[in-house]
Design an enzyme around this catalytic site. Structure first.
Site, PDB file in Angstrom:
ATOM      1  N   HIS A 230       0.786  -1.108  -0.043  1.00 39.20           N
ATOM      2  CA  HIS A 230       0.131  -0.023   0.046  1.00 39.20           C
ATOM      3  C   HIS A 230       0.908   1.247  -0.093  1.00 39.20           C
ATOM      4  O   HIS A 230       0.211   2.280  -0.116  1.00 39.20           O
ATOM      5  CB  HIS A 230      -0.927   0.170   1.237  1.00 39.20           C
ATOM      6  CG  HIS A 230      -2.145  -0.662   1.349  1.00 39.20           C
ATOM      7  ND1 HIS A 230      -2.362  -2.170   1.052  1.00 39.20           N
ATOM      8  CD2 HIS A 230      -3.405  -0.375   0.782  1.00 39.20           C
ATOM      9  CE1 HIS A 230      -3.382  -2.456   0.903  1.00 39.20           C
ATOM     10  NE2 HIS A 230      -4.276  -1.801   0.722  1.00 39.20           N
TER      11      HIS A 230
ATOM     12  N   GLU B 117      -2.096 -16.255  25.529  1.00 44.57           N
ATOM     13  CA  GLU B 117      -2.373 -17.652  25.477  1.00 44.57           C
ATOM     14  C   GLU B 117      -1.172 -18.720  25.356  1.00 44.57           C
ATOM     15  O   GLU B 117      -1.229 -19.534  24.548  1.00 44.57           O
ATOM     16  CB  GLU B 117      -3.534 -17.933  24.617  1.00 44.57           C
ATOM     17  CG  GLU B 117      -4.755 -17.801  25.337  1.00 44.57           C
ATOM     18  CD  GLU B 117      -6.067 -18.250  24.644  1.00 44.57           C
ATOM     19  OE1 GLU B 117      -6.876 -17.445  24.043  1.00 44.57           O
ATOM     20  OE2 GLU B 117      -6.286 -19.555  24.208  1.00 44.57           O
TER      21      GLU B 117
HETATM   22  C1  LIG Z   1      -3.542  -8.392  25.461  1.00 39.69           C
HETATM   23  C2  LIG Z   1      -3.525  -9.310  26.498  1.00 39.69           C
HETATM   24  C3  LIG Z   1      -4.536 -10.180  26.794  1.00 39.69           C
HETATM   25  C4  LIG Z   1      -4.422 -11.048  27.801  1.00 39.69           C
HETATM   26  N1  LIG Z   1      -5.677 -11.949  28.172  1.00 39.69           N
HETATM   27  C5  LIG Z   1      -5.363 -12.729  29.226  1.00 39.69           C
HETATM   28  C6  LIG Z   1      -6.431 -13.152  30.062  1.00 39.69           C
HETATM   29  O1  LIG Z   1      -7.864 -13.092  29.490  1.00 39.69           O
HETATM   30  N2  LIG Z   1      -6.263 -14.099  30.904  1.00 39.69           N
HETATM   31  C7  LIG Z   1      -5.017 -14.517  31.477  1.00 39.69           C
HETATM   32  O2  LIG Z   1      -5.111 -15.158  32.213  1.00 39.69           O
HETATM   33  N3  LIG Z   1      -3.982 -13.775  30.729  1.00 39.69           N
HETATM   34  C8  LIG Z   1      -4.147 -13.101  29.749  1.00 39.69           C
HETATM   35  N4  LIG Z   1      -3.151 -12.300  29.081  1.00 39.69           N
HETATM   36  C9  LIG Z   1      -1.641 -12.967  29.544  1.00 39.69           C
HETATM   37  C10 LIG Z   1      -0.821 -13.658  28.561  1.00 39.69           C
HETATM   38  O3  LIG Z   1      -1.268 -14.809  28.727  1.00 39.69           O
HETATM   39  C11 LIG Z   1       0.610 -13.640  29.078  1.00 39.69           C
HETATM   40  O4  LIG Z   1       1.157 -12.325  28.804  1.00 39.69           O
HETATM   41  C12 LIG Z   1       1.420 -14.687  28.299  1.00 39.69           C
HETATM   42  O5  LIG Z   1       1.137 -15.781  28.712  1.00 39.69           O
HETATM   43  C13 LIG Z   1       3.004 -14.291  28.467  1.00 39.69           C
HETATM   44  O6  LIG Z   1       3.224 -13.960  29.687  1.00 39.69           O
HETATM   45  P1  LIG Z   1       3.975 -12.873  30.174  1.00 39.69           P
HETATM   46  O7  LIG Z   1       3.518 -11.480  29.671  1.00 39.69           O
HETATM   47  O8  LIG Z   1       4.087 -12.965  31.658  1.00 39.69           O
HETATM   48  O9  LIG Z   1       5.461 -12.999  29.807  1.00 39.69           O
HETATM   49  P2  LIG Z   1       6.750 -13.929  30.146  1.00 39.69           P
HETATM   50  O10 LIG Z   1       6.235 -15.261  30.840  1.00 39.69           O
HETATM   51  O11 LIG Z   1       7.402 -12.965  31.469  1.00 39.69           O
HETATM   52  O12 LIG Z   1       7.404 -14.259  29.114  1.00 39.69           O
HETATM   53  C14 LIG Z   1       8.429 -13.096  28.724  1.00 39.69           C
HETATM   54  C15 LIG Z   1       9.246 -13.919  27.206  1.00 39.69           C
HETATM   55  O13 LIG Z   1       9.962 -14.952  27.633  1.00 39.69           O
HETATM   56  C16 LIG Z   1       9.672 -15.973  26.859  1.00 39.69           C
HETATM   57  N5  LIG Z   1       9.748 -17.172  27.945  1.00 39.69           N
HETATM   58  C17 LIG Z   1       9.114 -17.289  29.033  1.00 39.69           C
HETATM   59  N6  LIG Z   1       9.675 -18.596  29.422  1.00 39.69           N
HETATM   60  C18 LIG Z   1      10.207 -19.192  28.608  1.00 39.69           C
HETATM   61  C19 LIG Z   1      11.074 -20.609  28.500  1.00 39.69           C
HETATM   62  N7  LIG Z   1      10.789 -21.379  29.386  1.00 39.69           N
HETATM   63  N8  LIG Z   1      11.540 -20.832  27.203  1.00 39.69           N
HETATM   64  C20 LIG Z   1      11.664 -19.908  26.507  1.00 39.69           C
HETATM   65  N9  LIG Z   1      11.181 -18.609  26.464  1.00 39.69           N
HETATM   66  C21 LIG Z   1      10.547 -18.260  27.406  1.00 39.69           C
HETATM   67  C22 LIG Z   1       8.394 -15.919  26.381  1.00 39.69           C
HETATM   68  O14 LIG Z   1       8.175 -16.521  25.227  1.00 39.69           O
HETATM   69  C23 LIG Z   1       8.290 -14.454  26.023  1.00 39.69           C
HETATM   70  O15 LIG Z   1       8.867 -14.108  24.950  1.00 39.69           O
HETATM   71  C24 LIG Z   1      -3.204 -11.555  28.238  1.00 39.69           C
HETATM   72  C25 LIG Z   1      -2.014 -10.621  27.681  1.00 39.69           C
HETATM   73  C26 LIG Z   1      -2.073  -9.713  26.807  1.00 39.69           C
HETATM   74  C27 LIG Z   1      -1.320  -8.957  26.220  1.00 39.69           C
END
Ligand SMILES: Cc1cc2nc3c(=O)[nH]c(=O)nc-3n(C[C@H](O)[C@H](O)[C@H](O)COP(=O)(O)OP(=O)(O)OC[C@H]3O[C@@H](n4cnc5c(N)ncnc54)[C@H](O)[C@@H]3O)c2cc1C
Length: 411
Positions: free
Chosen positions: A353, A378
């Site tokens: 675009h 998720e």
């Molecule tokens: C808009 C939005 C809506 C959401 N809705 C819900 C909801 O309705 N209910 C709910 O319960 N949660 C919800 N969440 C939370 C979401 O499920 C989490 O943000 C997600 O699971 C990641 O967890 P975190 O943000 O704590 O990241 P972290 O767990 O801190 O991870 C940070 C980074 O490290 C990586 N990482 C972590 N552990 C490992 C490993 N063992 N090996 C390799 N890489 C790793 C991850 O892939 C990620 O890239 C929502 C999040 C957002 C942004």
């Protein structure tokens, strides 16, 4: 074996005529009733209740839920069709449907009949009620077993204390599936000791806190949820005490197909269609964009990626509908592949675009903001890679292809 599946037939994907009829009717309805307003949801960070009600009248909230519980019936493929179509037009609507599923699926899989009868019909019947799913906490997202919210048994009640973050649509939810620790983690069974409870809106001590100001999936709100001495009767417990981790994992296996992977697919579909149409209208150097080889290459690659992602997403759904164990790892593959593919497709659609690609009214840049979240929530995509591989090993162990010793050492 046609590794990792058993035979060529395992790669087949069979749609029924009803699936295409469903897709068409949802598409027509959304194009007519929702598409003209979809950008406003993003602008205002709000989906009007009226829109949710209209979707309810169409029976869309009940797709995939048994008719005996007020739903429309339908299999996992039908749920994927719904999610893809919702997301193609208005991604926040798909999130609202997704959080209903995140409430309903653990209940349908593990809840008592009495709880199902009480809480599922108002959700399935047409938006009389909405659900939410509260797992994530400031300490722990990927590390579900680390959650710190506590539930303590007092007589026939549980008292819950803790703080949840990023809880989608908790502000509109009538019922929330809350996960809390009911016993301390054991050294070699860290996952054990989490329990799931249904908490109703208005329960004393339940506070829906701040809304997180995010840039994608606007119209669906990520909320803070505070539980301050919230009392829940034991009858509102879902599944066995201590088994909440398993309940959550079984739920996410299903929602990542019928939910997030399909959401990303819908966004990629929308972006591809827009880029294709634009390339047939816009001229540069006296020629249609589509006449330049570079643009043809780009569109051909986008098409290949989109079709591959579609296959993987629907294959996971088809395997789930066949009751095949393999659906779990295919679902994780579909989640990370479809979401990352969608990001690439949307980005290329913006490139095609040119300048107008980043103008809000064109309606594509919002998909880039939206799709980023599908790579995170998720189960972030790194976690999906882990789950896919480990689940494959478990499946192969059950088939005797990998020994128990090796499987245990790896998973
Ligand atoms: C808009 C939005 C809506 C959401 N809705 C819900 C909801 O309705 N209910 C709910 O319960 N949660 C919800 N969440 C939370 C979401 O499920 C989490 O943000 C997600 O699971 C990641 O967890 P975190 O943000 O704590 O990241 P972290 O767990 O801190 O991870 C940070 C980074 O490290 C990586 N990482 C972590 N552990 C490992 C490993 N063992 N090996 C390799 N890489 C790793 C991850 O892939 C990620 O890239 C929502 C999040 C957002 C942004």
């Amino acid at each position: 074996m046609v590794f990792p599946l058993d035979s060529l037939q395992d790669y087949q994907l069979i749609f029924k005529p009803e699936h295409e009829m469903l897709r068409k009717s949802i598409r027509e309805f959304l194009e007519r009733e929702v598409a003209p307003h979809a950008l406003e949801f993003d602008d205002k960070d709000e989906v009007p209740r009226d829109v949710l009600r209209k979707l309810g009248e169409q029976g869309l909230w009940g797709i995939g839920i048994d008719e005996s519980l007020g739903g429309q019936g339908g299999d996992t493929i039908s749920a994927v069709i719904l999610m893809e179509e919702l997301s193609r037009v208005a991604p926040p609507l798909a999130v609202i449907r997704g959080t209903n599923d995140l409430f309903a699926i653990p209940l349908l899989l593990f809840g008592s009949d009495e709880l199902k009868r009480r809480y599922i019909p108002p959700i399935a019947r047409g938006g009389e009620a909405f659900g939410a799913h509260a797992m994530t906490e400031p300490c722990c997202g990927s590390d579900v077993a680390g959650i710190q919210t506590k539930a303590v048994k007092k007589g026939d009640k549980w008292v819950i204390n803790g703080r949840k973050i990023f809880i989608s649509n908790a502000d509109i939810a009538d019922y929330i599936m809350v996960f809390a620790r009911t016993s301390e983690p054991q050294p070699n069974r860290r996952w054990f000791g989490i329990t799931a409870f249904i908490v109703e809106k208005g329960t004393p001590g339940l506070k829906i806190g701040a809304k997180f100001e995010k840039r994608g999936l606007r119209g669906s709100h990520a909320m803070e949820v505070i539980l301050d001495d919230v009392e829940v009767p034991d009858e509102n417990r879902v599944g066995e005490v201590g088994m909440g981790f398993i309940i959550a994992m079984e739920t996410y296996d299903r929602t990542r197909v019928g939910g997030v992977a399909a959401q990303a697919l819908g966004m990629a579909q929308a972006a591809f269609e827009k880029a294709f149409q634009y390339s047939l209208q816009r001229t540069a150097f006296g020629q249609y964009l589509a006449s330049f080889e570079a643009i043809q290459f780009s569109l051909a690659e986008m098409m290949a990626e989109l079709m591959t992602a579609r296959y993987l997403v629907y294959l996971a759904a088809y395997l789930a509908d066949q009751g095949r164990e393999e659906f779990k790892y295919v679902a994780s593959l579909a989640k990370f592949y479809a979401t990352e593919t969608a990001e690439r497709i949307i980005s290329r659609a913006i490139d095609i675009h040119g300048g107008v690609g980043v103008i809000h009214e064109t309606g594509i840049e919002r998909f880039l903001r939206d799709v980023k979240i599908t790579e995170i929530y998720e189960g972030a995509n790194n976690i999906q890679r882990l789950v896919a591989f480990r689940q494959l090993i478990r499946t192969l162990m059950k088939k005797g292809v990998v020994s128990q010793d090796v499987a245990r050492a790896i998973t």
